[in-house]
Design an enzyme around this catalytic site. Structure first.
Site, short mmCIF file in Angstrom:
data_model
loop_
_atom_site.label_atom_id
_atom_site.label_comp_id
_atom_site.label_asym_id
_atom_site.label_seq_id
_atom_site.Cartn_x
_atom_site.Cartn_y
_atom_site.Cartn_z
N TRP A 145 0.85 -1.19 0.00
CA TRP A 145 0.00 0.00 0.00
C TRP A 145 0.90 1.26 0.00
O TRP A 145 1.91 1.29 0.70
CB TRP A 145 -0.89 -0.02 1.25
N ASP A 156 -16.47 11.28 -2.14
CA ASP A 156 -15.82 10.02 -1.73
C ASP A 156 -16.56 9.42 -0.54
O ASP A 156 -17.73 9.76 -0.25
CB ASP A 156 -14.33 10.29 -1.44
N ASP A 157 -15.90 8.56 0.18
CA ASP A 157 -16.46 7.80 1.30
C ASP A 157 -17.15 8.72 2.32
O ASP A 157 -16.68 9.83 2.59
CB ASP A 157 -15.27 7.09 1.98
N ARG A 167 -9.20 -3.32 7.87
CA ARG A 167 -9.87 -2.01 7.91
C ARG A 167 -11.27 -2.14 8.52
O ARG A 167 -12.23 -1.57 8.04
CB ARG A 167 -9.97 -1.39 6.52
N LYS A 220 -16.47 5.74 -8.43
CA LYS A 220 -15.19 5.18 -7.94
C LYS A 220 -15.55 3.94 -7.14
O LYS A 220 -16.23 4.03 -6.11
CB LYS A 220 -14.48 6.22 -7.07
N TRP A 221 -15.12 2.78 -7.61
CA TRP A 221 -15.49 1.48 -7.02
C TRP A 221 -14.31 0.99 -6.20
O TRP A 221 -13.32 0.52 -6.75
CB TRP A 221 -15.85 0.51 -8.15
N ASP A 222 -14.43 1.09 -4.88
CA ASP A 222 -13.29 0.83 -3.99
C ASP A 222 -13.33 -0.61 -3.46
O ASP A 222 -14.36 -1.29 -3.53
CB ASP A 222 -13.35 1.84 -2.83
N ASN A 238 -11.22 -2.26 -0.11
CA ASN A 238 -10.19 -1.83 0.83
C ASN A 238 -9.62 -2.87 1.78
O ASN A 238 -9.09 -2.51 2.82
CB ASN A 238 -10.71 -0.65 1.66
N CYS A 248 -10.54 0.98 -7.81
CA CYS A 248 -9.68 1.44 -6.73
C CYS A 248 -9.63 0.31 -5.71
O CYS A 248 -10.62 -0.38 -5.50
CB CYS A 248 -10.27 2.70 -6.11
N ASP A 291 -2.82 5.32 -3.22
CA ASP A 291 -3.25 6.31 -2.23
C ASP A 291 -2.12 7.28 -1.92
O ASP A 291 -2.32 8.24 -1.18
CB ASP A 291 -3.67 5.60 -0.93
C1 DGJ Z 1 -9.22 4.08 -0.20
C2 DGJ Z 1 -9.08 4.89 -1.44
O1 DGJ Z 1 -7.91 4.55 -2.13
C3 DGJ Z 1 -9.12 6.35 -1.07
O2 DGJ Z 1 -8.89 7.15 -2.20
C4 DGJ Z 1 -10.45 6.66 -0.46
O3 DGJ Z 1 -11.47 6.46 -1.41
C5 DGJ Z 1 -10.68 5.77 0.75
N1 DGJ Z 1 -10.48 4.38 0.44
C6 DGJ Z 1 -12.06 5.95 1.30
O4 DGJ Z 1 -12.36 5.08 2.31
#
Ligand code: DGJ
Length: 750
Positions: free
Chosen positions: A203, A370-371, A447, A480-482, A484, A530, A552
């Site tokens: 990361w 965003d989030d 997370r 934007k499809w995240d 994490n 993403c 990021d």
């Molecule tokens: C991870 C993404 O890479 C960030 O740009 C952002 O969208 C955060 N998640 C939001 O939780």
């Protein structure tokens, strides 16, 4: 072009403009790899004879395949496909456990067919040709002892010097077979001593590049995170150890897959090199019932005698033309402003509009929320899965916000992370069995969230319907499809115990099914992939997301390396890059504004900072940056990319396809005191043509006289940097090129 060459046994020649790939059927029925390199055009069997192995005896310690004379020693033969058990002890392409518990397989040539169409994959995305036509060779092999059939598919992409491969295993037998590995590509080369260049990281440190020379043994590149992963990207290079950006034989490989992948380069006892790539066999076990088939993802390879740059540009064309699809394929991408680093979870409709309004004044085209907009989402511990708008933050809902953005003249983009759930959510309360976890055992979280079980068709259906509802609720132009977290405790509550080895792959198939449905329903939406940045940056994702958030890490110094790493296998048209605030959020580094812009301009430019905190001068500079980027956007986004020096200096040039316009970057990590002033060397220009050369610095710090020069002199003699006036504190004109400094140059053919 694909040709069948007649001889004692059939042989096949696959040609692109600059490369040839040849293999033949051995008398035994195995497929022998003959050649992959610069273009050659053998007429037929006689000419091929010089490429084939001639062995008159078998050395001690090896297995002789049968009684044939001369003997066939599989361990010392270049093969198109290898399965274990009959003497080839190298990395296999296929590993099976038969109903009687045995593990030997022996797939021999049955038929071959050349067609002009690419049959659609039924479960996996793949490369495509616009008009549906492709040069395709299907070779069918059969293991006569067990009755299984294996199709090897080859596709030639002449416009980009690429060849792709995939495989399908069909169970024509009466028993259930356990598939422990079904890879996508095997390439055996007759010699060794190659360099291997891979792209690994973590990361905020994606795509670190490393090269090694492999004298013997095996080098493995892989992901076990469940996604294609920042740990090791599936793209890698094999090359002459002395290859450079411009010279030397180099082969590039990539896989159209978003899950656990496996790449190995093995040099065996006889000095032969084997390359394999495909789904990671670790943890993979698929039960193939009679009548069923299993597809392997498509893998792509490119050969170039023009070093790394040659392979990269072939891969770039392949991705632009045959992977990215839909309305956004060739469409210029908007300059966006993202709310994340400006306000994280802490916003409401008014604060977003204030930020967006500033952006609009500077030239921003798309505002991305965003989030933090849904459920009770105040931090990352809750509400993933509850995709209903938080009316306290956004009283007018998504529609209210998008209407007000539209009134400002901005498009509206939305962040989602649909594949995840927080335990603190209504979705988890209602469907705890939809999360990927082992019932009755503790779960290790990432997370503070869990993966939904996308191996479960009910979860896939739910996601398709819920996202359809969200994306239809307002005028959404971008998503934007995240994604994490990585996988842990891999277990699908929807699968029986004997099928748990299928979970990770079934997850990826579920993800593709969801994306297939959603992108078909919302063809006008620009989807950006993403995964905490570049944790799922791969060709499978790019079949659905025309672009991916690269990292990021928005620090310009880190970004130069990260973006340069991606550029080896991926074009700038898929690479999200933002200008952010200083000190940088990830590295706390202070970099000049012009450098941050220059680096982000070599990609899909966006901004990700609180514009309301900037002074008027900074805002004016940003407005000039955005105007410049818009005027040169086609070059930055869809130009041909040339890397120059890479080390303390990074040197890039982007050239329009007709070579009439080019943008260049020279970036310096650390200044060395009292050295000569630096030069920038362009790449990719027409040597004979004359170009107007000027500084493209919108901040006005590095103005220089326009000059006229031939492409040849810009590329070979270079251009001396003009002095900048960020100074030593004593004399502002003395220091020419400081730490983290960069220059942007613009070239136009006259
Ligand atoms: C991870 C993404 O890479 C960030 O740009 C952002 O969208 C955060 N998640 C939001 O939780």
């Amino acid at each position: 072009m694909i040709r069948r060459l007649e001889g004692e046994t059939p042989a096949f020649a696959l040609h692109t403009a600059g490369s040839s790939y040849l293999f033949r059927v051995l008398p035994s029925g195995h497929l022998e790899q003959l050649y992959y390199g610069r273009r050659i055009d053998p007429e037929g069997a006689e000419e091929l004879a010089s490429l084939t192995e001639k062995r008159s005896f078998e050395p001690g310690g090896v297995i002789r395949y049968d009684d044939a004379d001369p003997p066939l020693v599989l361990e010392d033969t270049c093969l198109e496909m290898s399965s274990g058990g009959r003497g080839d002890i190298r990395e296999p392409f296929l590993e099976l456990v038969h109903p009687d518990g045995s593990r030997s397989s022996d797939f021999l040539f049955e038929t071959a067919e050349i067609t002009a169409e690419k049959p659609p994959f039924r479960t996996l995305p793949g490369a495509y040709a616009e008009e549906g036509r492709a040069e395709h060779l299907c070779v069918t092999l059969r293991d006569r002892a067990c009755g299984l059939r294996l199709e090897l598919h080859y596709y030639v992409w002449p416009d980009c010097d690429c060849i792709s491969r995939s495989a399908r295993l069909l169970n024509d037998s009466a028993g259930t077979v356990e598939v422990e590995r079904l890879l996508s590509l095997q390439l055996d080369l007759p010699d060794s001593g190659y360099g291997v260049t891979c792209f690994h990281g973590a990361w905020v440190r994606e795509m670190d590049r490393d090269t090694l020379t492999l004298p013997a043994g095996k080098f493995v590149m892989e992901s076990r995170t469940g996604s294609s992963s920042s740990r090791m990207n599936p793209f890698f290079l094999l090359h002459d150890p002395l290859a450079t950006e411009e010279r030397g034989d180099a082969w590039g490989f990539n896989l159209i897959y978003s899950g656990n992948h496996y790449e190995a380069v093995e040099v065996n006892a006889f000095g032969k090199t084997r390359v394999v790539t495909g789904i990671n066999p670790q943890g993979f076990r698929w039960l193939l019932e009679p009548g069923e088939s299993l597809e392997a993802p498509e893998a792509v390879m490119a050969f170039s005698p023009e070093g790394f740059g040659g392979v990269s540009r072939s891969m770039h064309r392949f991705v632009r033309e045959h992977i990215v699809r839909g309305e956004w394929k060739h469409r210029p991408r908007p300059v966006l402003l993202n709310s994340w680093e400006a306000s994280f979870f802490d916003f409401n409709e008014e604060s977003l509009l204030a930020l967006a309004g500033e952006g609009k004044r500077l030239g921003i085209e798309l505002f991305v929320m965003d989030d933090g907009w849904f459920g009770e989402r105040r931090d990352d511990s809750r509400s993933l899965g509850d995709w209903d708008v938080n009316l306290q933050k956004l009283p007018g809902g998504l529609k209210g916000l998008s209407d007000r953005l539209r009134a400002l003249g901005l498009d509206f983009g939305l962040w989602v992370e649909p594949e995840m759930v927080n335990v603190r959510s209504r979705l988890y309360e209602a469907h705890p069995d939809w999360a990927m976890a082992i019932p009755g055992k503790p779960h290790s979280e990432g997370r503070k969230q869990r993966l939904l079980d996308l191996a479960n068709p009910a979860v896939q259906e739910y996601l398709i319907e819920k996202m359809t509802e969200v994306f239809s609720s307002a005028d959404i132009r971008y998503v934007k499809w995240d994604f994490n977290r990585i996988f842990s405790d891999v277990f699908s509550p929807s699968l029986p115990p004997e099928r748990q080895g299928e979970t990770a792959h079934r997850y990826v198939l579920g993800f593709y099914r969801v994306m297939e449905a959603i992108t078909a329903r919302f063809p006008h939406i620009l989807f950006e992939g993403c995964a905490s940045g570049g944790n799922r940056f791969d060709l499978g994702g790019l079949c659905y997301f025309p672009q991916i958030w690269a990292s990021d890490n928005t620090d310009a110094v880190s970004r130069v390396r990260i973006q340069e790493g991606y550029s080896f296998g991926y074009p700038l048209s898929v690479l999200g890059a933002h200008v952010s605030a200083v000190p940088n959020h990830q590295t706390l580094r202070q970099t000049p504004e012009d450098t941050r812009f220059h680096v982000a301009a070599f990609g899909l430019l966006g901004y990700e900072l609180d514009l309301r905190r900037l002074g008027e001068e900074e805002k004016a500079a940003m407005a000039r940056e955005i105007a410049l980027y818009k005027a040169w956007r086609e070059v930055f986004q869809f130009g041909e990319f040339y890397r120059g020096r890479s080390g303390n200096l990074h040197e890039w040039t982007c050239v329009s396809p007709d070579r009439s316009r080019a943008a260049g970057l020279l970036f310096q990590e650390l200044m060395r005191p009292n050295t000569q002033s630096e030069r920038y060397f362009a790449g990719g220009l027409e040597p004979e043509s004359r170009y107007r050369f000027r500084s493209g610095d919108p901040c006005g710090l590095h103005e220089r006289e326009d000059t006229l020069a031939s492409g040849a002199s810009l590329m070979s003699a270079g251009v001396k940097l003009a002095p900048g006036f960020s100074g030593t504190g004593r004399d502002e004109t003395v220091r020419l090129f400081l730490d983290f400094s960069s220059r942007l140059y613009l070239m136009e053919k006259i």
